[in-house]
Design an enzyme around this catalytic site. Structure first.
Site, short mmCIF file in Angstrom:
data_model
loop_
_atom_site.label_atom_id
_atom_site.label_comp_id
_atom_site.label_asym_id
_atom_site.label_seq_id
_atom_site.Cartn_x
_atom_site.Cartn_y
_atom_site.Cartn_z
N LYS A 1 6.62 2.04 -11.68
CA LYS A 1 7.52 3.21 -11.92
C LYS A 1 8.62 2.98 -12.71
O LYS A 1 8.89 1.95 -13.04
CB LYS A 1 8.19 3.36 -10.23
CG LYS A 1 7.10 3.71 -9.07
CD LYS A 1 7.67 3.93 -7.94
CE LYS A 1 6.65 4.61 -6.81
NZ LYS A 1 7.32 5.02 -5.63
N TYR B 1 1.25 13.59 -6.05
CA TYR B 1 1.98 13.44 -4.54
C TYR B 1 1.77 14.47 -3.72
O TYR B 1 2.84 14.89 -3.19
CB TYR B 1 3.59 12.96 -5.22
CG TYR B 1 3.72 11.66 -5.58
CD1 TYR B 1 3.64 10.53 -4.50
CD2 TYR B 1 4.33 11.24 -6.64
CE1 TYR B 1 3.78 9.24 -4.77
CE2 TYR B 1 4.50 10.06 -7.03
CZ TYR B 1 4.33 9.08 -5.90
OH TYR B 1 4.56 7.67 -6.07
N ASN C 1 11.84 2.73 -6.38
CA ASN C 1 11.51 1.72 -5.49
C ASN C 1 10.42 0.92 -6.12
O ASN C 1 9.68 0.03 -5.70
CB ASN C 1 11.10 1.97 -3.99
CG ASN C 1 9.69 2.97 -4.02
OD1 ASN C 1 9.44 3.36 -5.16
ND2 ASN C 1 9.30 3.50 -2.81
N HIS D 1 4.28 1.81 -6.36
CA HIS D 1 3.49 2.65 -5.60
C HIS D 1 2.14 1.73 -5.21
O HIS D 1 1.72 1.12 -5.99
CB HIS D 1 3.08 3.78 -6.02
CG HIS D 1 2.09 4.71 -5.28
ND1 HIS D 1 2.30 5.32 -4.18
CD2 HIS D 1 0.79 4.56 -5.25
CE1 HIS D 1 1.17 5.77 -3.59
NE2 HIS D 1 0.24 5.57 -4.29
N GLU E 1 -7.18 7.76 -5.47
CA GLU E 1 -5.93 7.75 -6.52
C GLU E 1 -6.78 6.67 -7.64
O GLU E 1 -6.20 7.14 -8.81
CB GLU E 1 -4.72 6.54 -5.56
CG GLU E 1 -4.15 7.59 -4.72
CD GLU E 1 -3.14 6.76 -4.04
OE1 GLU E 1 -2.38 7.36 -3.26
OE2 GLU E 1 -2.95 5.46 -4.31
#
Ligand code: CMP
Length: 139
Positions: free
Chosen positions: A9, A49, A112, A115, A126
């Site tokens: 990310k 998302y 964080n 993913h 995905e």
């Protein structure tokens, strides 16, 4: 042998720790069999998302995920989905086990660092959202 989908990310690309994260992945016998560095559009991030669209953190999440480059990748190995989830650690780094990517590198519950897919079914969805089969090259 199975596959999972991974994103490194924006908080991690900005801090130049993509190599450190992928070292942990590779040291745990997951092969990176596809990889792209991209900037997510708002539409692409919202589509990815979509299951979180009613959550209070959705707008912040989209803003964050479009704030800088991400690395999207496909990981392959034995029990790839479960193994990668263990290596990532809990969503909130405060709850992540020692030695996990999020314990070591994540800043907070939103930023964080990584993913990972939560099931084999979602891994397929995905992966197909970002890659064609001919872009995935097994070792
Ligand atoms: P990820 O595993 O990619 O799934 C949804 C993301 O939303 C999550 O990681 C975090 O980056 C972000 N997020 C922000 N706040 C929360 C929250 N309270 N609970 C879960 N995810 C959150």
């Amino acid at each position: 042998m199975n596959r999972t989908f991974s994103i490194i990310k924006p908080d991690a690309t900005k801090r130049n720790i993509t190599g450190a994260i992928n070292k942990i992945i590779e040291d745990n016998n997951l092969n990176i069999v596809a990889q792209k560095r991209i900037k997510l559009s708002k539409e692409k991030a919202e589509g990815f998302y979509v299951i979180h669209k009613d959550k209070p953190f959705f707008n912040d999440l989209i803003e964050y995920m479009t704030s800088g480059p991400v690395i999207v990748q496909v990981l392959e190995g034995e029990n790839a989905v479960d193994k990668y989830r263990k290596i990532m650690g809990a969503t909130n780094p405060e709850n992540a086990d020692d030695g996990t990517i999020r314990k070591k590198h994540a800043l907070n519950i939103q930023e964080n660092s990584v993913h990972g897919s939560d099931s084999n079914e979602n891994a397929i969805i995905e992966i197909n959202y970002f890659f064609n089969e001919n872009e995935i090259i097994s070792n």
